[in-house]
Design an enzyme around this catalytic site. Structure first.
Site, mmCIF file in Angstrom:
data_model
loop_
_atom_site.group_PDB
_atom_site.id
_atom_site.type_symbol
_atom_site.label_atom_id
_atom_site.label_comp_id
_atom_site.label_asym_id
_atom_site.label_seq_id
_atom_site.Cartn_x
_atom_site.Cartn_y
_atom_site.Cartn_z
ATOM 1 N N GLU A 90 0.805 -1.230 0.000
ATOM 2 C CA GLU A 90 0.000 0.000 0.000
ATOM 3 C C GLU A 90 0.832 1.272 0.000
ATOM 4 O OE1 GLU A 90 -0.969 -2.661 1.475
ATOM 5 O OE2 GLU A 90 -3.075 -2.930 0.924
ATOM 6 N N HIS A 159 -10.121 -5.509 10.832
ATOM 7 C CA HIS A 159 -10.738 -5.346 9.515
ATOM 8 C C HIS A 159 -12.067 -4.613 9.577
ATOM 9 C CE1 HIS A 159 -7.728 -8.393 8.606
ATOM 10 N NE2 HIS A 159 -7.925 -8.152 7.331
#
Lengths: 367, 394
Positions: A90, A159
């Site tokens: 990322e 998450h």
């Protein structure tokens, strides 16, 4: 042979359903139903078609057709130069996206979920959000960061976080969060066309939900304004603000409240930054009561900002303290019963609205 | 250093002297001509996963004199910034580049303004080599309207988009993925240009650098990663920060070249080589062996982690300006006095720019709220006391 026969049968049964739909079309403009997924996909498709500078990058956006199938079919249509599968890095690919935006391209960077955006947050804030200011207007950054935000189902603490409050606190960013298909199409198109960095917070559980859309929404020029909330349901007794999935919950709560004679006005924020303070305050000045609803952590959240704004602008109009409904102040647990307690439910919104309307006795304060 | 074409230079110098003396009488700066000259680099290049370019560099008197002038200007500029900082006219951060001038100047000689450069916070000289003016530098350092970022950026945030200089970044290492993104965009746009992403030996250990390098190699991006190895990441010597300080080899599958960063001609040769490579084969790493005379920033004396002998040793043996001066003198391209006159001119230019920058006003209060967005949508923004100070973003 059999397969063709079966298909024809299905086609005929489909045709039996269709007339009902076309009858509806003659009565209202909101006849067609599309899922949020289809809305996002068509928005990306149309914007890529209209502007060759728009390109997509992220994990699994290409050959896998998108981790949540949002980018389905786009690799085939636009080719690997415009739909780029990235490694699981990322920080690296977000920086590359921002650099491409510096040069004048229009990247749409997908985070598989916004939890992973934390690995790239320096690029979102320091490289993207602040550049136009630090360069006194020389370097603008026309980039969109999109992906699912907030809780899904059973995915646990790492998450499930909602990032609306974090990104919306940063000047230089625009932060949008759609609820239905119309929002998804209109806001994503607006985000891609906008010359500033936009954080686009979707919701995984909404991807599969269908909503009616008018012909206007389906037109490729359709666009929603950034910074304007929508009043999803008018009411006179209490204002409920929400965004993303919580809009649906707020609407359900409003139906339940109506049965008890409380008419709630539900505001779909659509834009977290800029926040439509004007619409919120106008509504509170009408209803005199406010419930803010969000899925994320309560401390320093979106509701806290809305409450502060209303206290500053419309204090004398409040007839009751502002109520906040938010995710529980704990990391997201896995067990189904605990998870249910960790996110707002419709009953929570109803209860808070009744408190604000002095229809229930408030809980005693903790000692 | 090897001197070739001595005989040729003798005849050339006689033809050179005529225009020079007339130039002097008109007080025009000496400019030299374009007649080719070949000079050898101080040391041969060391390569990794590629064949090193020749150490014979093609140049000409005009280029060498331009190198001298430009580096003298940069040197003078940085030293003047030191004084301004001590006089408290410059605040916050100020990272000076003196000692490293050859990298900026040599790189620029190998490329065009259509190629992109991005660097970290030691950016004053890179900005100037990309065409920025001294006024823009000093005004920005002092936070004035005439600054390149209108006073809103400061020392670490110089940009010049019209000559493809993308800053000026404060977060160590962040500029490398950004630079690879510029290279991506150049390839996407089919511009046949390259990006030079500069970083230091301290940033060389950043994870995002390897992430960006991996993607650049996978996608064949025309990205040239340039490690300006001045051997100290702030106060930490390279051997204390990097298990492998052979930065030109750290790309593994990406080729690399080690270059004497104090030799402007070696820098030029390496950058020319790298540009050709990157356009055909994707990313390459250049390690510039260089040195900064100042500490990391103006808050760092630079002598607690290095000896004064080391600093003065480099100044005596490897100073980039002295190298070019010796080259010019040995080739009779100018006299000592002419070069000293250049230095005086440059000093005056710097002093004039500082005086002009001091005249520039501080930004208007309304500038607090400009450029937050490219398209502000008429949204409201707030000062510290939002009931007192509000603005509408254009």
């Amino acid at each position: 042979m059999l397969a063709i026969a079966r298909q024809r049968m299905l086609g005929q049964s489909f045709k039996k359903i269709l007339p009902a739909v076309s009858v509806l079309r003659s009565y209202s403009s909101a006849a067609k139903q599309i899922t949020v997924r289809e809305a996002l996909n068509s928005a990306l498709d149309e914007e890529m078609s209209a502007d060759p500078k728009v390109f997509l990058m992220g994990e699994e956006v290409g050959e896998y057709q998108g981790a949540y199938k949002i980018t389905k079919g786009l690799l085939e249509k636009y080719g690997p130069e415009r739909v780029l599968d990235t490694p699981i890095t990322e920080a690296g690919f977000t920086g590359i996206g921002v650099g491409a935006a510096y040069y004048g391209l229009k990247p749409v960077v997908e985070f598989m979920t916004f939890n992973f955006s934390m690995q790239a947050i320096d690029h979102i804030i320091n490289s993207a959000a602040k550049s136009n200011y630090m360069s006194a207007g020389q370097i603008s950054v026309p980039i969109v960061f999109r992906g699912p935000n907030g809780a899904a189902a059973g995915v646990g603490a790492q998450h499930s976080q909602c990032y609306a409050a974090w990104y919306a606190s940063c000047p230089g960013l625009k932060v949008l969060s759609p609820y239905n298909s119309e929002d998804a199409r209109g806001l994503l198109k607006a985000a891609i066309r906008d010359p500033d960095p936009v954080v686009f917070l979707e919701n995984e559980l909404l991807y599969g939900e269908s909503f009616p859309v008018s012909d206007e929404v389906l037109d490729s020029s359709f666009c929603l304004p950034i910074g304007k909330a929508k009043i999803e349901r008018e009411g006179k007794d209490v204002t409920i603000t929400a965004f993303s999935k919580m809009v649906g919950y707020a609407l359900k709560a409003a139906e339940m409240l109506e049965r008890d004679g409380i008419y709630a006005e539900v505001i779909n924020l659509r834009s977290i930054r800029p926040l439509d303070r004007s619409t919120i305050n106008t509504s509170v000045r009408k209803t005199n009561r406010l419930i803010t609803v969000e899925e994320g952590f309560p401390q320093h959240g979106v509701g806290a900002e809305i409450c502060a704004s209303v206290v500053e602008e419309s204090f004398s109009y409040l007839d009751a303290p502002v109520e906040r409904i938010a995710g529980a102040d704990v990391p997201m647990p896995y067990a189904a019963n605990l998870e249910r307690m960790a996110v707002p439910q419709v009953e929570d919104i109803v209860r808070a609205a009744k408190r604000a309307c002095y229809r229930s006795v408030p809980l005693a304060a903790t000692a | 250093m090897a001197l070739s074409h001595l005989a040729a230079s003798a005849s050339r110098s006689s033809s050179l002297l005529k225009p020079l003396s007339s130039a002097l009488s008109l007080r025009r700066p000496i400019s030299g001509d374009n007649s080719p000259l070949t000079v050898e680099t101080s040391v041969p290049f060391t390569s990794h996963q590629c064949e090193a370019p020749s150490r014979s560099v093609e140049t000409n008197p005009k280029e060498l004199l331009t190198f001298f002038r430009d580096m003298a200007l940069m040197r003078r500029m940085e030293i003047a910034a030191d004084s301004l900082y001590k006089a408290k006219l410059i605040r916050g951060f100020c990272h000076l580049y003196d000692g490293q001038e050859a990298v900026a100047v040599g790189m620029e000689a190998a490329i065009t303004k259509k190629d992109c450069i991005i660097t970290a916070y030691r950016d004053h000289c890179t900005f100037v080599s990309r065409g920025g003016t001294l006024l823009e530098v000093f005004a920005e350092l002092m936070g004035r309207q005439a600054g390149c970022s209108k006073g809103k950026g400061g020392s670490m945030h110089f940009y010049k988009k019209d000559s493809n200089f993308y800053g000026g970044h404060g977060i160590v290492g962040a500029q490398v993925p950004l630079g690879c993104g510029l290279a991506f965009a150049q390839k996407y746009s089919k511009d046949e240009t390259v990006t030079f992403a500069l970083y230091g030996d301290g940033a060389a250990n950043q994870g995002q650098l390897f992430e960006a390098l991996n993607i650049s190699a996978l996608w064949d991006l025309p990205a040239i990663l340039v490690c300006e190895n001045n051997h100290y990441g702030m106060g930490t010597a390279e051997w204390r920060a990097a298990k492998s300080p052979a930065y030109y080899k750290r790309g593994d599958y990406v080729p690399g070249l080690k270059v004497d960063g104090m030799d402007a001609l070696a820098v030029k040769q390496a950058c020319k080589f790298a540009k050709e490579h990157a356009l055909k084969n994707g990313p390459i790493i250049l390690e510039m062996d260089t040195y900064r005379y100042h500490g990391h920033s103006m808050s760092d004396p630079g002598s607690t982690y290095r000896t004064r002998d080391e600093i003065s040793g480099v100044r005596q043996e490897r100073d980039p300006i002295e190298r070019i001066r010796k080259l010019i003198l040995s080739h009779d391209l100018a006299t000592e006095k002419e070069l000293k006159d250049v230095e005086k001119e440059v000093r005056k230019e710097v002093d004039d720019a500082i005086a002009q920058a001091k005249e520039s006003p501080m930004p208007e209060p309304s500038e607090l709220f400009t450029n937050v967005y490219a398209k502000g949508l008429g949204v409201e923004s707030f000062g510290a006391d939002r009931k007192e100070v509000r603005a509408t973003l254009p």
